[in-house]
Design a protein around this motif. Sequence first.
Motif, PDB file in Angstrom:
ATOM      1  N   TYR A 179       0.059 -21.547  -9.225  1.00 46.49           N
ATOM      2  CA  TYR A 179       1.024 -21.126  -8.200  1.00 46.49           C
ATOM      3  C   TYR A 179       0.266 -20.590  -6.993  1.00 46.49           C
ATOM      4  N   ASP A 180       0.508 -21.166  -5.828  1.00 51.07           N
ATOM      5  CA  ASP A 180      -0.121 -20.638  -4.615  1.00 51.07           C
ATOM      6  C   ASP A 180       0.910 -19.796  -3.846  1.00 51.07           C
ATOM      7  N   GLU A 181       0.736 -18.495  -3.896  1.00 50.10           N
ATOM      8  CA  GLU A 181       1.620 -17.558  -3.193  1.00 50.10           C
ATOM      9  C   GLU A 181       3.106 -17.845  -3.480  1.00 50.10           C
TER      10      GLU A 181
ATOM     11  N   PHE B 138       2.661 -25.628  -4.567  1.00 52.22           N
ATOM     12  CA  PHE B 138       1.994 -25.322  -3.307  1.00 52.22           C
ATOM     13  C   PHE B 138       2.740 -24.222  -2.571  1.00 52.22           C
ATOM     14  N   GLN B 139       1.993 -23.533  -1.713  1.00 52.91           N
ATOM     15  CA  GLN B 139       2.553 -22.394  -0.987  1.00 52.91           C
ATOM     16  C   GLN B 139       3.824 -22.772  -0.225  1.00 52.91           C
ATOM     17  N   SER B 140       3.794 -23.893   0.462  1.00 50.87           N
ATOM     18  CA  SER B 140       4.940 -24.297   1.283  1.00 50.87           C
ATOM     19  C   SER B 140       6.065 -24.881   0.435  1.00 50.87           C
TER      20      SER B 140
ATOM     21  N   LYS C 136      -8.706 -18.241  -1.729  1.00 47.23           N
ATOM     22  CA  LYS C 136      -7.871 -18.377  -2.939  1.00 47.23           C
ATOM     23  C   LYS C 136      -7.284 -19.792  -3.048  1.00 47.23           C
ATOM     24  N   SER C 137      -6.723 -20.278  -1.943  1.00 46.27           N
ATOM     25  CA  SER C 137      -6.141 -21.628  -1.980  1.00 46.27           C
ATOM     26  C   SER C 137      -7.222 -22.678  -2.201  1.00 46.27           C
ATOM     27  N   VAL C 138      -8.366 -22.462  -1.578  1.00 48.99           N
ATOM     28  CA  VAL C 138      -9.490 -23.391  -1.758  1.00 48.99           C
ATOM     29  C   VAL C 138      -9.892 -23.431  -3.243  1.00 48.99           C
TER      30      VAL C 138
HETATM   31 MG   LIG Z   1      -3.853 -19.369   0.598  1.00 47.29          MG
END
Ligand SMILES: [Mg+2]
Length: 264
Positions: free
Chosen positions: A174-176, A97-99, A53-55
């Motif tokens: 939106y990543d997570e 980003f997720q972080s 998913k992130s890729v």
């Molecule tokens: Mg991910």
Amino acid sequence: MPINDQPVTLNGAMIAVRDLRKAIGDEQILRGVDLDVAVGETLVIIGRSGGGKSVLLKHLIGLMQPDAGEIWVSGKNIIGMSERQLTNIRQKVGILFQSGALFDSMTVEENIAFPLREAGMHDVRAMRARVNEVLEVVELQGENAKMPESLSGGMRKRVGLARAIIRQPSCVLYDEPTSGLDPVVSDSINHLIRRLQERFQMTSVVVTHDMKSAMQVGDRIAYLHEGRIYFDGTPAELQQCDDPIIQDFLLGRSEAAPHQDRAG
Ligand SMILES: [Mg+2]
Ligand SMILES: Nc1ncnc2c1ncn2[C@@H]1O[C@H](COP(=O)(O)OP(=O)(O)O)[C@@H](O)[C@H]1O
């Protein structure tokens, strides 16, 4: 006619992905992803952890280059674009980003203003005015001078979101966005995603493995499974889907449990 000039039949899609393929090392991560995101809609991409998913998200703004396939962002094929051309795309498409990816040595205001500085803006007062606008959008008015370390997880996500929208993109990835947040804070982030859609007709792509969030924010849900979009439909259609692979995912059953179980 070169493919880049073709007005492909994208039907007004904000983003269109065609047969996207990507291997990392020996692993074929994306195996022919086809996906459309309509202007103004919120598309949720769900799938197992490590499923790509992130890729996929990184490909959409040119942070990763595919082995094959096409990615159209508001009518332009971004594959093979120069960094300069991608800068224009990244103005149109913001990413959370997720972080959160905040700079720890910078204040909230400096973090949020960073993309403006990068884009060559110098007018401090104009920048502050923009920062204050987006702080209001994410409901963090007056927090300009805080350092990231003093913020809660939910606040960090909001600051990341403020930074993602500071250049007034028409689309946010939106990543997570709710990972690591408690249910109440998750709800507030989901509402925020919805509010951006209502207030600015924002197009959103939300990657998550949290089904509750997916159901809350998604106009449409796409399930990435073994490198392809296995299912694409409304939240109601997903819930009614009796496909065993979908059911396993919805019920959180492990992939290791083979389907022969049921056949036998
Ligand atoms: Mg991910
Ligand atoms: N930069 C990278 N270098 C090497 N492997 C990577 C990199 N990014 C992702 N991967 C691998 O690609 C696969 C998919 O990762 P990812 O897209 O992060 O999954 P997801 O976001 O669905 O949890 C994983 O096996 C991961 O280890």
